[in-house]
Design a protein around this motif. Structure first.
Motif, PDB file in Angstrom:
ATOM      1  N   UNK A   6      -0.623  27.967 104.175  1.00  0.00           N
ATOM      2  CA  UNK A   6      -2.049  27.756 103.924  1.00  0.00           C
ATOM      3  C   UNK A   6      -2.681  28.944 103.206  1.00  0.00           C
ATOM      4  N   UNK A   7      -2.071  30.116 103.399  1.00  0.00           N
ATOM      5  CA  UNK A   7      -2.575  31.318 102.729  1.00  0.00           C
ATOM      6  C   UNK A   7      -2.594  31.117 101.217  1.00  0.00           C
ATOM      7  N   UNK A   8      -1.629  30.307 100.706  1.00  0.00           N
ATOM      8  CA  UNK A   8      -1.572  30.091  99.257  1.00  0.00           C
ATOM      9  C   UNK A   8      -2.760  29.259  98.787  1.00  0.00           C
ATOM     10  N   UNK A   9      -3.280  28.386  99.658  1.00  0.00           N
ATOM     11  CA  UNK A   9      -4.469  27.605  99.294  1.00  0.00           C
ATOM     12  C   UNK A   9      -5.703  28.497  99.288  1.00  0.00           C
ATOM     13  N   UNK A  10      -5.740  29.421 100.239  1.00  0.00           N
ATOM     14  CA  UNK A  10      -6.888  30.331 100.308  1.00  0.00           C
ATOM     15  C   UNK A  10      -7.012  31.162  99.034  1.00  0.00           C
ATOM     16  N   UNK A  11      -5.866  31.366  98.376  1.00  0.00           N
ATOM     17  CA  UNK A  11      -5.882  32.148  97.139  1.00  0.00           C
ATOM     18  C   UNK A  11      -6.709  31.496  96.042  1.00  0.00           C
ATOM     19  N   UNK A  12      -7.007  30.189  96.194  1.00  0.00           N
ATOM     20  CA  UNK A  12      -7.797  29.500  95.174  1.00  0.00           C
ATOM     21  C   UNK A  12      -9.151  30.189  94.987  1.00  0.00           C
ATOM     22  N   UNK A  13      -9.689  30.737  96.082  1.00  0.00           N
ATOM     23  CA  UNK A  13     -10.986  31.426  95.998  1.00  0.00           C
ATOM     24  C   UNK A  13     -10.911  32.629  95.058  1.00  0.00           C
ATOM     25  N   UNK A  14      -9.731  33.208  94.927  1.00  0.00           N
ATOM     26  CA  UNK A  14      -9.586  34.364  94.035  1.00  0.00           C
ATOM     27  C   UNK A  14      -9.820  33.969  92.582  1.00  0.00           C
ATOM     28  N   UNK A  15      -9.504  32.695  92.264  1.00  0.00           N
ATOM     29  CA  UNK A  15      -9.621  32.244  90.882  1.00  0.00           C
ATOM     30  C   UNK A  15     -11.070  32.280  90.399  1.00  0.00           C
ATOM     31  N   UNK A  16     -12.005  32.199  91.346  1.00  0.00           N
ATOM     32  CA  UNK A  16     -13.428  32.194  90.955  1.00  0.00           C
ATOM     33  C   UNK A  16     -14.006  33.608  90.882  1.00  0.00           C
ATOM     34  N   UNK A  17     -13.196  34.599  91.236  1.00  0.00           N
ATOM     35  CA  UNK A  17     -13.750  35.954  91.301  1.00  0.00           C
ATOM     36  C   UNK A  17     -13.019  36.883  90.350  1.00  0.00           C
ATOM     37  N   UNK A  18     -13.784  37.792  89.685  1.00  0.00           N
ATOM     38  CA  UNK A  18     -13.091  38.823  88.931  1.00  0.00           C
ATOM     39  C   UNK A  18     -12.744  39.949  89.901  1.00  0.00           C
ATOM     40  N   UNK A  19     -12.024  40.930  89.383  1.00  0.00           N
ATOM     41  CA  UNK A  19     -11.517  41.971  90.275  1.00  0.00           C
ATOM     42  C   UNK A  19     -12.645  42.705  90.998  1.00  0.00           C
ATOM     43  N   UNK A  20     -13.725  43.032  90.276  1.00  0.00           N
ATOM     44  CA  UNK A  20     -14.825  43.798  90.885  1.00  0.00           C
ATOM     45  C   UNK A  20     -15.456  43.002  92.033  1.00  0.00           C
ATOM     46  N   UNK A  21     -15.632  41.693  91.822  1.00  0.00           N
ATOM     47  CA  UNK A  21     -16.243  40.859  92.884  1.00  0.00           C
ATOM     48  C   UNK A  21     -15.317  40.754  94.089  1.00  0.00           C
TER      49      UNK A  21
END
Ligand SMILES: Nc1nc2c(ncn2[C@@H]2O[C@H](COP(=O)(O)OP(=O)(O)OP(=O)(O)O)[C@@H](O)[C@H]2O)c(=O)[nH]1
Ligand SMILES: [Mg+2]
Length: 495
Positions: A164-179
């Protein structure tokens, strides 16, 4: 609210946008060719249902798949699966899986662990795996005229186990590194285990020229903090591959950490810039391929949740679980983001089951309360995510029942206990697990309000070993509502 009666032996407290880039287009085209191939084989050959099984680490995925497969091969304990009860399923057998590069789910080894003469829980699994179970089904069931005329047909169920951790990574796609870095750093003081990372951060200058040793130290301390938070019952411990690196361990995509933006600027060649580059590489080379190759092909999904584990760990863990579940279920929202929509090519998950696992830790009189908690968690997610017609359900289940129920009298009061072999002592023990509130808000609200402890008491964590079994021919391992879960997930395709 959730009291554990002191007179019963307590269990050990082992706590615990949308811009289109060339890369996107190319990804979409690859997926397109695969998609056509899959539907052709479905149309002209035998139908395939891809069942995704996910959940955060230790949620119960391996035990769930093993018991489900065993109970579909030997269907004596599956009365609530209508196609099993009616005799529509004529036979079931394991077949070679279609994906040649995905590890096979090691069904035989996991079943041997759970049902052998010295039963034990299967080892933790750290990556995606797959198993094909094929079912011969006679439409209408035994004695049906239609079935007799047409003969049985074969349906392949491809079960895909992924973290499930891999699904949570989807949130990273909406954020740049600084965010992402700002969010992650802002959460550190809410969680145990970040001292080492905070100390390493103190000794690093994000604006200084990049050096590999500093990057490795920061990544190692950050990974340590994620692991400690996970152990302590926190759910959102992304980036997911930091917990489950597999063969990517030590590679640059896993050697970054959140850094504050250096005062003034982020010069070229600085530590901050290289961390930003690696974060973007993680998104592109780790997160996206998973969604393209695995997630986009799922028809039915079960999300397993160790809700009892989070309740044991306390209000912060419950709030973290609530947020993580909202994120996880958000991945199933059509149109979640542009590149994912292209991978999906109009396909969507048809059914999502949200199941609380390990319900055998509770007497059945409390199962409805656990289901209500799951429904409340799911409702939260629904408010944010419209699943566009996907059927959803929440349930409390136990894939492998390790306990029996027992009601004990103590000073004129009766207590609904569960009895099993405690992992810590190896002894048969009856435990009163405490009482879940009837109203889930009594748990979710203090959690949301930032409470540190449950007001009215404590809820005991318990670890039972699997019971020694003597299975009768035609029977799979004992479970709680696994048949109901199977009916929801697959029942309509087996009629
Ligand atoms: N009592 C009970 N315990 C369970 C059940 N299912 C899982 N557990 C417990 O939860 C632990 C984790 O179960 P797994 O199936 O290995 O969980 P997982 O999600 O595959 O875990 P990872 O592979 O580490 O991600 C087991 O070792 C058991 O202690 C169940 O039905 N009943
Ligand atoms: Mg596993």
């Amino acid at each position: 609210m959730i009291n554990c009666h002191p007179d019963f032996e307590r269990s050990a407290r082992t706590s615990k946008g949308a811009t289109l880039r060339i890369g996107d287009l190319a990804d979409g085209m690859t997926r397109g060719v695969e998609g056509i191939a899959a539907s052709v084989s479905e149309t002209f050959m035998e139908p395939v249902v891809r069942l995704g099984v996910t959940g955060l680490s230790r949620a119960g995925k391996t035990v769930f798949i093993t018991s489900l497969v065993s109970n579909l091969l030997d269907r004596g304990r599956m009365p609530q699966l209508r196609a099993a009860a009616s005799g529509a399923i004529v036979s079931a057998y394991l077949r070679p899986q279609p994906d040649n590069t995905v590890p096979r789910f090691d069904y035989e080894a996991h079943l041997a662990a759970m049902t052998g003469s010295e039963p034990h829980w299967p080892d933790s699994t750290r990556a995606v795996s797959e198993l094909r179970l094929s079912l011969k089904v006679r439409p209408g069931g035994l004695g049906s005229i239609f079935g007799a005329v047409t003969g049985p047909r074969t349906i392949h169920v491809d079960i895909v186990d992924y973290p499930g951790e891999w699904l949570l990574d989807l949130a990273l796609m909406d954020k740049d590194y600084a965010e992402w870095a700002a969010d992650t750093l802002g959460r550190l003081d809410q969680r145990p285990g970040s001292e080492g990372f905070v100390a390493a951060l103190g000794g690093a200058d994000p604006g200084a020229p990049f050096d590999e040793a500093t990057a490795q130290l920061l990544a190692a301390r950050f990974t340590e903090a994620l692991n400690i938070a996970r152990e302590a019952g926190f759910s959102d411990c992304t980036p997911g591959r930091f917990l489950l690196p597999g063969e990517m361990a030590g590679s640059p995509v896993l050697t970054f950490a959140p850094l504050p933006v250096p005062g003034g600027s982020t010069p070229r060649g600085s530590l901050w810039r290289e961390m930003e580059r690696r974060y973007e590489a993680y998104k592109r080379e780790v997160v996206k391929p998973f969604f393209r190759d695995h997630f986009s092909r799922i028809d039915r999904q079960v999300v397993l949740v160790d809700a009892l584990g989070a309740i044991h760990a306390g209000p912060r863990a419950v709030e973290d679980l609530r947020r993580a579940m909202t994120e996880i279920l958000g991945a199933f929202r059509p149109g979640r983001n542009a590149w994912l929509t292209r991978f999906l090519m109009g396909k969507r998950v048809e059914k999502i089951l949200f199941a609380a696992t390990k319900a055998d830790h509770l007497h059945h009189s409390q199962h409805a309360r656990l289901t209500s908690i799951m429904q409340a968690l799911m409702k939260e997610a629904r408010r944010r995510a419209d699943f566009a017609g996907a059927e959803t359900a929440a349930m409390a289940i136990a894939a492998l029942r390790a306990t029996v129920e027992e009601t004990r009298e103590q000073r004129g009061e009766s207590y609904d206990c569960v009895r099993g072999t405690l992992m810590s002592t190896g002894r048969q023990t009856a435990l009163y697990p405490g009482e879940l509130p009837e109203d889930p808000a009594l748990l979710l609200e203090p959690a949301r309000d930032g409470a540190e402890d449950w007001l009215d008491g404590d809820y005991q964590v318990m670890h039972f070993a699997p019971a020694r079994l003597t299975l009768k021919p035609g029977e799979g391992p004992p479970h709680i509502r696994l048949d109901k879960a199977a009916e929801f997930l697959l029942g309509d395709r087996l009629r």
